[in-house]
Scaffold this motif. Structure first.
Motif: not given
Lengths: 296, 174
Positions: B32-34, B74-79, B118-126, B131-133
């Motif tokens: 959900f967070t992702y 699961l993240y793959e499915i979500a992406r 955060i909307r200006h970041l690409n998917n990988q950066e997002k 995840h990290r912060f």
């Protein structure tokens, strides 16, 4: 600075931040990079301060219901894996032995255990002797056979007695006594070569045995083999055969050489005869010519 | 993956409802967070989260944990779901109801700026930032999730923080 090194420094700073160190303390560790690191750490701190979104309870329930409904439909289609029955753990050899031992009567059980102890003892004695005589395989094998014989309580068959026959041959084993006196005929093979000078000895002395007596001329010759370490053994017949074969081969070679010489002599004689004939023919021809000239 | 999770997965793969429910409860918040930070909308994130788990059930018999972890799967499915349903997703401006029930008006400006930036970041950066912060995962966790090396994650993290810094400066200037 290499970008990978800076990445590692940044990660170190973020880890320190996770551990609760203050921003000033972290920047003090890398004073040269403080200006570069500070804004990135500020952004990280802001990201961490963002509250995590919380899903609604209704949404959670709805989601779970959807999941269960999907499970039911997949189940109806037979899409799930078949559950394999769990196999019981296999019984090991030790377990089987222990179970069979438990089923035995106490007396038999005791007998079985004694047998195991005896066999284990024999094995350890054998391995100990093998390690003690690692250089000589034959000795090790001999000891092991002896020990197995002792274990099984079977006495080895006694060696054939020398009896009245004083001649050593490969059919006889060496006498138990290290000293033997009687008539014999033999030679010694030392270090693999026949010592011709010691043929027909009246006394043969090795490290293990001493043979003394008169050499018997009528007796078949038997050879005493003494190895480099001074241990002895008998291998009469084979050695005699080899000697005879060698003699035969030498004689054959001599015959062949003589025949070749004879043939060479014959060839030389024939050549001489031909030369003589040719010389005579020439003389005759000359005489005939001289006669014709005179007649003219 | 620990033994309990393996056993849980096996049970779910064979149609055990209790095991599937446990998996849902264990991983729902992560997904959900992702999704929330990918679509920037709470109700869409909830809807997509439910869909992710429905897809999980359908694909569960084919899942093998040789290549990736279950969470990474699961993240793959979500992406894939976000890319399929919102190929060119352009979120609207953040509204208070998008920020969750524990939304604090005092922190409004900072949070709003973050959500806008955060909307200006690409998917990988997002993904890295979330995840990290936001979720507070370690670099080792990210290695498992993204199937990338530790060095690559550190590099991406640096890049993502830099991009977010620029995006934040732009948002606050506006």
């Amino acid at each position: 600075m290499m970008p990978s090194k800076f990445d590692r420094i940044l990660e170190d700073c973020l880890s320190r931040m996770d551990r609760g160190e203050s921003l000033l303390d972290i920047l003090a560790v890398y004073p040269d990079l403080a200006d570069t690191i500070k804004p990135l750490l500020m952004v990280a701190m802001l990201s961490r301060a963002v509250p995590q979104p919380v899903p609604g309870y209704t949404a959670l329930r709805v989601g779970k219901n959807q999941l269960l409904a999907e499970m039911a439909s997949v189940q109806a289609e037979g899409g799930f894996l078949e559950r394999k029955p769990v196999a019981p753990p296999r019984e090991g050899i030790v377990d089987r032995l222990a179970r069979s031992l438990k089923q035995l009567r106490p007396a038999y059980r005791f007998a079985m255990l004694s047998l195991v102890v005896i066999l284990a003892g024999g094995f350890f004695t054998f391995s100990a002797s093998a390690s003690g005589l690692a250089d000589n395989i034959m000795q090790t094998l001999f000891f092991s056979f002896e020990q197995v014989g002792d274990l099984l309580l079977v006495k080895p068959s006694p060696p054939k007695p020398m009896g009245d026959n004083p001649i050593f041959s490969s059919d006889y084993v060496l006498p138990d006594s290290p000293d033997y006196s009687g008539d014999f005929k033999g030679s010694a093979v030392v270090g693999g070569e026949i010592d011709q000078g010691r043929e027909d000895l009246s006394r043969l002395e090795t490290r293990q045995h001493t043979f003394s007596g008169k050499p018997a001329e009528e007796a078949d010759p038997v050879n005493m083999i003494i190895d480099d370490e001074g241990r002895d053994g008998i291998d009469g017949k084979d050695l005699m055969k080899e000697e005879k074969d060698e003699e035969k081969a030498a004689k054959d070679e001599e015959k062949i050489l003589k025949e070749e010489e004879k043939e060479e002599e014959k060839a030389a004689k024939e050549e001489q005869k031909e030369e003589e004939k040719a010389a005579k023919d020439e003389e005759k021809y000359k005489d005939k010519k001289e006669k014709k000239d005179k007649d003219k | 993956m620990d033994i309990n999770e393996k056993a849980l997965l096996y049970r779910a793969q064979t149609g055990d409802k209790a095991a599937a429910e446990t998996l849902y409860e264990r991983y729902y918040l992560d997904i959900f967070t992702y999704l929330f930070y990918r679509v920037s909308d709470k109700s869409t994130a909830e809807k997509f989260s439910a869909e992710v788990f429905v897809r999980m059930i359908r694909r569960l018999p084919q899942f093998t944990n040789n290549k990736i972890t279950f969470l990474a799967w699961l993240y793959e499915i979500a992406r894939d779901l976000v890319e399929e349903k919102h190929p060119a997703y352009q979120p609207e401006l953040i509204t208070p109801d998008m920020l969750g029930s524990d939304y604090d008006p005092k922190k409004q400006s900072a949070n709003s700026c973050f959500k806008l930036a955060i909307r200006h970041l690409n998917n990988q950066e997002k993904s890295i930032i979330v995840h990290r912060f936001v979720e507070g995962k370690s670099v080792k966790d990210l290695v498992k999730i993204t199937n990338k090396s530790e060095r690559a994650i550190q590099s991406l993290q640096h890049q993502a923080l830099k991009s977010l810094q620029i995006a934040l400066e732009r948002e606050t200037a506006l």
